[in-house]
Design a protein around this motif. Structure first.
Motif, PDB file in Angstrom:
ATOM      1  N   PHE A 117      29.197  13.733  37.259  1.00 28.37           N
ATOM      2  CA  PHE A 117      30.038  12.733  37.920  1.00 28.37           C
ATOM      3  C   PHE A 117      31.339  12.511  37.155  1.00 28.37           C
ATOM      4  N   GLY A 118      31.250  12.486  35.816  1.00 23.16           N
ATOM      5  CA  GLY A 118      32.459  12.311  35.019  1.00 23.16           C
ATOM      6  C   GLY A 118      33.452  13.433  35.245  1.00 23.16           C
ATOM      7  N   ALA A 119      32.957  14.676  35.281  1.00 20.30           N
ATOM      8  CA  ALA A 119      33.843  15.812  35.538  1.00 20.30           C
ATOM      9  C   ALA A 119      34.429  15.741  36.940  1.00 20.30           C
ATOM     10  N   THR A 120      33.617  15.330  37.905  1.00 23.14           N
ATOM     11  CA  THR A 120      34.104  15.228  39.287  1.00 23.14           C
ATOM     12  C   THR A 120      35.202  14.187  39.403  1.00 23.14           C
ATOM     13  N   ILE A 121      34.988  13.009  38.830  1.00 17.92           N
ATOM     14  CA  ILE A 121      35.978  11.940  38.922  1.00 17.92           C
ATOM     15  C   ILE A 121      37.274  12.350  38.223  1.00 17.92           C
ATOM     16  N   PHE A 122      37.152  12.979  37.056  1.00 15.86           N
ATOM     17  CA  PHE A 122      38.355  13.384  36.315  1.00 15.86           C
ATOM     18  C   PHE A 122      39.165  14.405  37.108  1.00 15.86           C
ATOM     19  N   ILE A 123      38.502  15.440  37.613  1.00 15.29           N
ATOM     20  CA  ILE A 123      39.220  16.480  38.364  1.00 15.29           C
ATOM     21  C   ILE A 123      39.826  15.905  39.641  1.00 15.29           C
ATOM     22  N   VAL A 178      26.264  22.328  40.123  1.00 11.31           N
ATOM     23  CA  VAL A 178      27.429  21.622  39.579  1.00 11.31           C
ATOM     24  C   VAL A 178      28.705  22.393  39.887  1.00 11.31           C
ATOM     25  N   ILE A 179      28.654  23.716  39.767  1.00 14.01           N
ATOM     26  CA  ILE A 179      29.845  24.524  40.052  1.00 14.01           C
ATOM     27  C   ILE A 179      30.237  24.403  41.521  1.00 14.01           C
ATOM     28  N   VAL A 180      29.248  24.491  42.424  1.00  8.85           N
ATOM     29  CA  VAL A 180      29.546  24.342  43.854  1.00  8.85           C
ATOM     30  C   VAL A 180      30.085  22.948  44.141  1.00  8.85           C
ATOM     31  N   GLY A 181      29.484  21.917  43.520  1.00  9.89           N
ATOM     32  CA  GLY A 181      29.981  20.567  43.718  1.00  9.89           C
ATOM     33  C   GLY A 181      31.406  20.397  43.229  1.00  9.89           C
ATOM     34  N   PRO A 219      30.355   9.169  53.410  1.00 10.44           N
ATOM     35  CA  PRO A 219      31.600   9.899  53.700  1.00 10.44           C
ATOM     36  C   PRO A 219      31.374  11.052  54.668  1.00 10.44           C
ATOM     37  N   PRO A 220      32.147  11.132  55.739  1.00 11.78           N
ATOM     38  CA  PRO A 220      31.982  12.261  56.671  1.00 11.78           C
ATOM     39  C   PRO A 220      32.172  13.612  55.990  1.00 11.78           C
ATOM     40  N   GLY A 221      33.101  13.690  55.035  1.00 13.49           N
ATOM     41  CA  GLY A 221      33.291  14.960  54.344  1.00 13.49           C
ATOM     42  C   GLY A 221      32.057  15.396  53.582  1.00 13.49           C
ATOM     43  N   ALA A 222      31.404  14.468  52.912  1.00 11.21           N
ATOM     44  CA  ALA A 222      30.195  14.799  52.164  1.00 11.21           C
ATOM     45  C   ALA A 222      29.056  15.176  53.098  1.00 11.21           C
ATOM     46  N   VAL A 223      28.920  14.460  54.214  1.00 12.85           N
ATOM     47  CA  VAL A 223      27.836  14.740  55.159  1.00 12.85           C
ATOM     48  C   VAL A 223      28.004  16.120  55.782  1.00 12.85           C
ATOM     49  N   PHE A 224      29.231  16.467  56.181  1.00 13.02           N
ATOM     50  CA  PHE A 224      29.430  17.760  56.839  1.00 13.02           C
ATOM     51  C   PHE A 224      29.375  18.913  55.830  1.00 13.02           C
ATOM     52  N   ALA A 225      29.737  18.660  54.591  1.00 12.44           N
ATOM     53  CA  ALA A 225      29.537  19.693  53.571  1.00 12.44           C
ATOM     54  C   ALA A 225      28.048  19.959  53.374  1.00 12.44           C
ATOM     55  N   LEU A 226      27.254  18.892  53.329  1.00 18.10           N
ATOM     56  CA  LEU A 226      25.805  19.062  53.210  1.00 18.10           C
ATOM     57  C   LEU A 226      25.243  19.752  54.445  1.00 18.10           C
ATOM     58  N   LEU A 285      29.815  14.801  45.842  1.00 20.55           N
ATOM     59  CA  LEU A 285      30.779  14.595  46.925  1.00 20.55           C
ATOM     60  C   LEU A 285      30.952  13.117  47.260  1.00 20.55           C
ATOM     61  N   LEU A 286      29.979  12.281  46.929  1.00 20.42           N
ATOM     62  CA  LEU A 286      30.164  10.845  47.115  1.00 20.42           C
ATOM     63  C   LEU A 286      31.353  10.332  46.305  1.00 20.42           C
ATOM     64  N   PHE A 287      31.682  11.014  45.224  1.00 19.57           N
ATOM     65  CA  PHE A 287      32.819  10.616  44.391  1.00 19.57           C
ATOM     66  C   PHE A 287      34.084  11.389  44.762  1.00 19.57           C
ATOM     67  N   SER A 288      33.943  12.685  44.978  1.00 23.83           N
ATOM     68  CA  SER A 288      35.134  13.501  45.230  1.00 23.83           C
ATOM     69  C   SER A 288      35.755  13.235  46.590  1.00 23.83           C
ATOM     70  N   THR A 289      35.021  12.636  47.530  1.00 24.35           N
ATOM     71  CA  THR A 289      35.613  12.268  48.823  1.00 24.35           C
ATOM     72  C   THR A 289      36.175  10.856  48.829  1.00 24.35           C
TER      73      THR A 289
END
Length: 749
Positions: free
Chosen positions: A498-504, A23-26, A55-62, A94-98
């Protein structure tokens, strides 16, 4: 269903819970992307790191975590590596943050709200027509704050944050309610779509394959150990790198991959064909191979079917209701997909009626049927009701009447349901809606029946949340829940992350978008984000108010025709297994037929090669050099009888095959059986219908379906299923792909 390697499966069972470090890394990646993506999308307007549902960003991060970070962590010890669950958890975040901070997301309300006031002039009379009807809290009321948004700040001038606090708060609240609404809808329909209808979720295949051997990513049996995969990756990467350098440095040679075939149609009636794009996007071709063949064919076919309608109408001199829709089609043509959307969602509810009855029974205090879901169905039903009430309250506070506000919310739910199911069923990278809520209501009741204030507030909402939906979050929720099923992850903990990711991501992207636009000036930023999303809608609103429209019988009939045609396609797919047309092709009306044409040929050869490579690799664990990542094929087997209208949660999936694919399947199986069976079991195969699913057996001149094992006979006892699968004449009988693999390959256990 993907089956991880033995070592990975052991780690999965031991570490099935979501860890704090994942979660921290995400969240760390989310913060980085929330700063980078607005700069790339809004200012540079170049390679989008989000803006699609793979998302290309999520794929390349993975990719970075699996290929670079995990091998380095292995030096510290086996337990220092990221497990498969952790990697998938990071990818889901990353599906949400991208998507939240990028192009096509809900943050477009920022330029939409400001553009109405900046582009108002004495010539267009927007002040007199509708601006006085908009609430003051929609946008900053200081003229200087609006002007500098588009023209940039002077040296030493400060950004007017105080003018944006109220608009960001009220529009952010509206966005949060929409996020909650699509979350509750995703939880309710997840079991129906994933378990009962067995939708294939093609976009889930890539992250599952990439993480299947995360402990040893480069060994021969792993995804990244396949040399052919790296060859294909290198070719695509080099071509994209060459064109990318040509974009940033015009003197650098680049390969032209875009053509406009409309120039070839100059004489009437052929010039009525409209826009005929020609794009060769290797990434789209690569991902579209995961689509079902019938979906690829339908997207290609109905694109040209729409063009044919335009040509015929021009040849016949038809000029009725040529007023174009929001997407540029004549009204009589553009309203056909609208009826298709409505029918498609209505069919989704009809097919899910048994499941929805269970949901309602639990919501009213009856039998509990939501085991394994992150939230109970009772909570979801109450949540949907609260979201709708909150949205109605928000719209009524803005000046809308309750019926019009409710109608617009219903249209949004139709769009969200339809586009999410398209992504889950077909694997489209990004989806755009051709359904306008205001135009649909105007078609039925006219502009006078809606009213100027409703049109004004509704246009702000539509251009902000219903026009560009390529990055809305319901497909991300649905894909994440599917990944959680495959990886045995804790769904409730996922929702908190997911809630924390969307909020940030939301807070940072609001700050970044305003900072970038005020610093570099809106006129120097992405043309759609700043100049297209808002003004285009308000010019349409100006036309509505200056030239009121009456209810259109022609467009209403077009909606009825589109809905009826969608129902007909659904019925034929339910009745005939071989039927090649999918309703997705009709309602989506793809704009890029080139990729679909290429993918049709790829499917005819590559899909079957991958199917047999999968069989061989499962039996002998030997890598097939013809198709990298043959495990992708397993996801293509998830589209089963329920996808064709059968409401059976335990229906066995059908293998996906095309016109040539069916022939290849039968020929290959016949040759294989001839080599392995005795002389008395030699068979003859017959294929007479194009595009049929494999396979049936002709023994001694008589056609019969293979006898299923006991485990499958209970399913075959269903009269509806037997009627749909009963052979007629010399038709091939489609049988379960899993059963076929078990009983026709001696190496299968």
């Amino acid at each position: 269903m993907l089956a991880p390697e033995q070592s990975t499966q052991g780690r999965l069972d031991e570490a099935g819970q979501i860890t704090a470090r994942s979660v921290i890394v995400g969240l760390g990646f989310s913060i980085v992307f929330s700063f980078i993506i607005p700069y790339v999308d809004v200012f540079l307007s170049s390679t989008f790191l989000g803006a699609q549902h793979l998302p290309p960003g999520a794929v390349f991060a993975l990719l970075f975590l699996v290929v670079v970070v995990n091998p380095l962590l292995r030096v510290l010890g086996r337990h220092a590596q990221f497990t498969r669950v952790e990697l998938l958890m990071i990818y889901c975040m990353l599906l949400f943050s991208t998507l939240v901070p990028g192009h096509g997301a809900e943050n477009v309300f920022i330029p939409v709200s400001a553009s109405a006031y900046y582009y108002a002039s004495p010539e267009n009379k927007w002040d007199e027509l509708f601006l006085h009807l908009a609430p003051t809290w929609f946008a900053p009321q200081d003229e200087r704050a609006i002007t500098t948004f588009f023209e940039g700040l002077r040296p030493g001038e400060k950004l007017p944050w105080s003018q944006w606090y109220t608009p960001l708060a009220v529009w952010g609240l509206f966005s949060a309610i929409l996020y909650a609404l699509v979350l509750f809808l995703s939880i309710i329909f997840r079991r129906q779509w994933a378990d009962r209808e067995k939708l294939s979720f093609p976009l889930v295949a890539l992250p599952m394959e990439m993480t299947a051997d995360c402990e040893h990513p480069f060994r021969n049996k792993a995804f990244f150990g396949n040399r052919v995969m790296w060859v294909g990756f290198g070719v695509a990467a080099l071509l994209q790198l060459q064109n990318g350098l040509g974009f940033y440095y015009p003197g650098f040679p680049s390969l032209k991959l875009t053509y406009n075939f409309q120039q070839a149609f100059r004489e009437p009636p052929w010039n009525a064909v409209g826009w005929v794009p020609g794009h060769i996007w290797l990434v789209v071709i690569g991902v579209t191979v995961l689509l079902r063949t019938e979906v690829s064919f339908s997207l290609w076919f109905f694109f040209w079917f729409t063009k044919l309608q335009r040509i015929i109408a021009e040849a016949l001199g038809f000029r009725g209701h040529q007023q174009p829709t929001t997407w540029g089609e004549p009204g009589w043509l553009g309203m056909q997909p609208v009826g298709g959307y409505i029918a498609y969602v209505a069919l989704s509810f009809w097919v899910a009626r048994n499941h929805l009855r269970d949901v309602w029974e639990e919501a009213t205090g009856g039998r509990v049927s939501s085991q394994g879901e992150p939230l109970s169905y009772r909570v979801c039903v109450i949540g949907i009701a609260c979201c709708l009430v909150a949205l109605l309250w928000w719209c009524m506070a803005a000046g809308m009447s309750a019926p019009v506000a409710l109608g617009q919310m219903v249209v949004y739910i139709i769009l969200a349901m339809a586009l999410t199911k398209v992504v889950a069923e077909s694997g489209m990278l990004f989806v755009q809606a051709t359904l306008s809520s205001l135009e649909t209501m105007i078609t039925v009741v006219g502009t006078e029946g809606i009213g100027a204030r409703n049109l004004t507030v509704g246009m702000f909402i539509e251009r902000s949340f219903m026009t560009d939906l390529r990055a809305f979050l319901m497909p991300s929720f649905m894909q994440s829940l599917k990944i959680a099923d495959l990886a045995n992850m804790s769904k409730r903990r996922m929702l908190a992350a997911f809630g924390a990711t969307i909020f940030i991501s939301t807070i940072i992207c609001y700050w970044a978008n305003l900072k970038i636009v005020y610093t570099y000036s809106g006129m120097a930023c992405n043309s759609w984000f700043v100049q297209g999303a808002g003004p285009g809608g308000f010019r349409l609103l100006q036309n509505f108010l200056m030239a009121p429209r009456e209810p259109s019988i022609t467009n209403t009939l077009s909606m009825i025709v589109g809905g009826s045609f969608t129902l007909l396609l659904f019925h034929l797919r339910q009745r005939f297994v071989w039927f090649p047309f999918h309703p997705v092709g009709f309602i989506y009306d793809a704009d890029v037929p080139d990729e679909d044409a290429v993918v049709l040929d790829v499917h005819r050869v590559g899909a079957q090669v991958g199917h047999h490579a999968l069989r061989r690799s499962e039996g002998s664990r030997r890598r097939d050099p013809l198709l990298p990542g043959s495990g992708f094929r397993r996801h293509l087997h998830d589209g089963g009888l329920a996808d064709r209208g059968c409401n059976h949660g335990d229906a066995q999936p059908l293998p996906d095959a095309g016109v040539v694919g069916a022939v290849c399947e039968v020929i290959w199986s016949g040759a294989h059986w001839s080599r392995t069976a005795g002389p008395m079991r030699r068979c003859r195969f017959a294929v007479v219908a194009a595009g049929l699913q494999p396979a049936a057996v002709v023994r001694r001149g008589r056609m019969r379906a293979p006898i299923p094992p006991k485990a499958d006979r209970a399913q075959a006892s269903d009269p509806g299923r037997c009627r749909r699968l009963a052979p007629t004449g010399w038709q091939l009988v489609a049988t379960s792909g899993n059963w076929w693999n078990r009983h026709h390959d001696p190496r299968q256990p």
